[in-house]
Design a protein around this motif. Structure first.
Motif, mmCIF file in Angstrom:
data_model
loop_
_atom_site.group_PDB
_atom_site.id
_atom_site.type_symbol
_atom_site.label_atom_id
_atom_site.label_comp_id
_atom_site.label_asym_id
_atom_site.label_seq_id
_atom_site.Cartn_x
_atom_site.Cartn_y
_atom_site.Cartn_z
ATOM 1 N N ILE A 105 41.513 21.616 47.627
ATOM 2 C CA ILE A 105 40.222 22.281 47.850
ATOM 3 C C ILE A 105 39.630 21.880 49.199
ATOM 4 N N GLY A 106 39.849 20.644 49.609
ATOM 5 C CA GLY A 106 39.306 20.153 50.867
ATOM 6 C C GLY A 106 40.155 20.475 52.089
ATOM 7 N N ARG A 107 41.307 21.094 51.895
ATOM 8 C CA ARG A 107 42.220 21.382 52.992
ATOM 9 C C ARG A 107 41.702 22.530 53.854
ATOM 10 N N THR A 108 41.857 22.413 55.159
ATOM 11 C CA THR A 108 41.520 23.505 56.070
ATOM 12 C C THR A 108 42.385 24.714 55.726
ATOM 13 N N GLY A 109 41.773 25.866 55.670
ATOM 14 C CA GLY A 109 42.517 27.084 55.339
ATOM 15 C C GLY A 109 42.553 27.390 53.856
ATOM 16 N N PHE A 110 41.914 26.545 53.039
ATOM 17 C CA PHE A 110 41.891 26.800 51.597
ATOM 18 C C PHE A 110 41.140 28.094 51.317
ATOM 19 N N ARG A 111 41.751 28.967 50.516
ATOM 20 C CA ARG A 111 41.160 30.268 50.211
ATOM 21 C C ARG A 111 41.013 30.487 48.706
ATOM 22 N N GLY A 112 41.037 29.420 47.944
ATOM 23 C CA GLY A 112 40.916 29.573 46.503
ATOM 24 C C GLY A 112 42.282 29.630 45.829
ATOM 25 N N CYS A 113 42.264 29.934 44.567
ATOM 26 C CA CYS A 113 43.488 29.993 43.761
ATOM 27 C C CYS A 113 44.192 31.329 43.997
ATOM 28 N N PRO A 114 45.463 31.329 44.355
ATOM 29 C CA PRO A 114 46.149 32.598 44.580
ATOM 30 C C PRO A 114 46.207 33.474 43.337
ATOM 31 N N PHE A 115 46.219 32.871 42.159
ATOM 32 C CA PHE A 115 46.260 33.649 40.921
ATOM 33 C C PHE A 115 44.903 34.296 40.627
ATOM 34 N N LEU A 116 43.833 33.544 40.806
ATOM 35 C CA LEU A 116 42.502 34.116 40.612
ATOM 36 C C LEU A 116 42.219 35.184 41.670
ATOM 37 N N ASN A 117 42.658 34.929 42.887
ATOM 38 C CA ASN A 117 42.478 35.920 43.942
ATOM 39 C C ASN A 117 43.209 37.218 43.593
ATOM 40 N N ALA A 118 44.442 37.093 43.116
ATOM 41 C CA ALA A 118 45.220 38.284 42.741
ATOM 42 C C ALA A 118 44.577 39.000 41.560
ATOM 43 N N ALA A 119 44.077 38.230 40.600
ATOM 44 C CA ALA A 119 43.426 38.845 39.430
ATOM 45 C C ALA A 119 42.199 39.650 39.858
ATOM 46 N N ALA A 120 41.486 39.168 40.862
ATOM 47 C CA ALA A 120 40.314 39.899 41.348
ATOM 48 C C ALA A 120 40.705 41.227 41.996
ATOM 49 N N GLU A 121 41.896 41.282 42.559
ATOM 50 C CA GLU A 121 42.354 42.515 43.203
ATOM 51 C C GLU A 121 42.960 43.504 42.214
ATOM 52 N N PHE A 122 43.393 43.014 41.066
ATOM 53 C CA PHE A 122 44.019 43.868 40.049
ATOM 54 C C PHE A 122 43.208 43.725 38.761
ATOM 55 N N SER A 123 42.191 44.548 38.633
ATOM 56 C CA SER A 123 41.224 44.363 37.551
ATOM 57 C C SER A 123 41.709 44.854 36.192
ATOM 58 N N ASP A 124 42.668 45.757 36.144
ATOM 59 C CA ASP A 124 43.153 46.302 34.880
ATOM 60 C C ASP A 124 44.040 45.271 34.178
ATOM 61 N N PRO A 125 43.635 44.769 33.014
ATOM 62 C CA PRO A 125 44.432 43.744 32.331
ATOM 63 C C PRO A 125 45.815 44.227 31.907
ATOM 64 N N ARG A 126 46.036 45.544 31.917
ATOM 65 C CA ARG A 126 47.350 46.079 31.550
ATOM 66 C C ARG A 126 48.293 46.185 32.744
ATOM 67 N N HIS A 127 47.761 45.974 33.935
ATOM 68 C CA HIS A 127 48.599 46.070 35.134
ATOM 69 C C HIS A 127 49.660 44.962 35.091
ATOM 70 N N PRO A 128 50.890 45.240 35.527
ATOM 71 C CA PRO A 128 51.945 44.217 35.495
ATOM 72 C C PRO A 128 51.580 42.925 36.233
ATOM 73 N N VAL A 129 50.846 43.032 37.330
ATOM 74 C CA VAL A 129 50.432 41.820 38.048
ATOM 75 C C VAL A 129 49.526 40.969 37.159
ATOM 76 N N ARG A 130 48.578 41.597 36.499
ATOM 77 C CA ARG A 130 47.686 40.862 35.604
ATOM 78 C C ARG A 130 48.450 40.254 34.435
ATOM 79 N N GLN A 131 49.464 40.927 33.953
ATOM 80 C CA GLN A 131 50.253 40.379 32.844
ATOM 81 C C GLN A 131 50.988 39.114 33.266
ATOM 82 N N VAL A 132 51.512 39.098 34.496
ATOM 83 C CA VAL A 132 52.173 37.884 34.993
ATOM 84 C C VAL A 132 51.143 36.769 35.161
ATOM 85 N N ILE A 133 49.966 37.111 35.675
ATOM 86 C CA ILE A 133 48.910 36.103 35.848
ATOM 87 C C ILE A 133 48.476 35.536 34.496
#
Length: 197
Positions: A105-133
């Motif tokens: 979290i303290g590292r320069t360039g930290f942008r949050g959790c890649p899984f939470l970030n991806a979930a925010a971009e794919f809002s449909d829980p049925r989407h294959p990306v959301r299923q992997v997450i």
């Protein structure tokens, strides 16, 4: 917890070759700029491959996105397995995860959790990306519950849920707010969970 590190996953490059180079390219690009904002032409240019090569290996950007999420999960799984194997005991493993997460979290360039970030971009829980997450998050919650059960925790499932919620909050808060406060709060929650044995 710290197994969310995008740099841990980026270090696990799958080897030489165009297919691996494309995946390695998006490990950074998707994390730094967002999945939907990075186009195929940009990936092709950065990976130094032809359009035909890209489509031969992945068929579509959607397939590449799924492979990106799966690669992150596999790297996190391998890292967590190694961390648990090298820990003195299950409580030490959890504390190490918390310390690594705080450092990330303290590292320069930290942008949050890649899984939470991806979930925010794919809002449909049925989407294959959301299923992997979702599968990834279920796996991580189960691993935390197993560790807590090994410590003798009274309610390991509830404790794992508490750790996941604290982790999510720290990763989001560390990205959007104060990384020091987010890390300190995660550490406090983890210690309270570990004390409930």
């Amino acid at each position: 917890m710290s197994v969310v590190s995008p740099h841990l996953t980026a270090q696990r490059a799958p080897g030489p070759g165009a297919k691996a180079r494309i995946l390695e390219t998006v490990l950074d690009l998707f994390y730094e700029e967002g999945i939907r904002s990075v186009g195929v032409d940009r990936i092709i240019a950065r990976a130094a491959v032809t359009k035909a090569t890209f489509y031969k290996h992945y068929g579509s950007k959607d397939n590449l996105i799924l492979q990106y999420i799966r690669a992150r999960h596999e790297a996190m799984r391998d890292h967590l397995d190694g961390l648990i194997a090298s820990a003195d005991d299950p409580a030490d493993a959890i504390r190490r995860l918390v310390r690594e997460t705080a450092a990330e979290i303290g590292r320069t360039g930290f942008r949050g959790c890649p899984f939470l970030n991806a979930a925010a971009e794919f809002s449909d829980p049925r989407h294959p990306v959301r299923q992997v997450i979702t599968a990834h998050r279920d796996w991580l919650t189960d691993r935390l519950a197993d560790l807590l059960a090994e410590t003798g925790h009274r309610m390991p499932g509830d404790g794992a849920d508490d750790l996941m919620l604290a982790r999510d909050g720290a990763l989001s808060g560390g990205n959007a707010g104060d990384p020091v406060a987010a890390s300190a709060a995660l550490t406090r929650v983890a210690e309270r969970v570990l004390a409930a044995r």
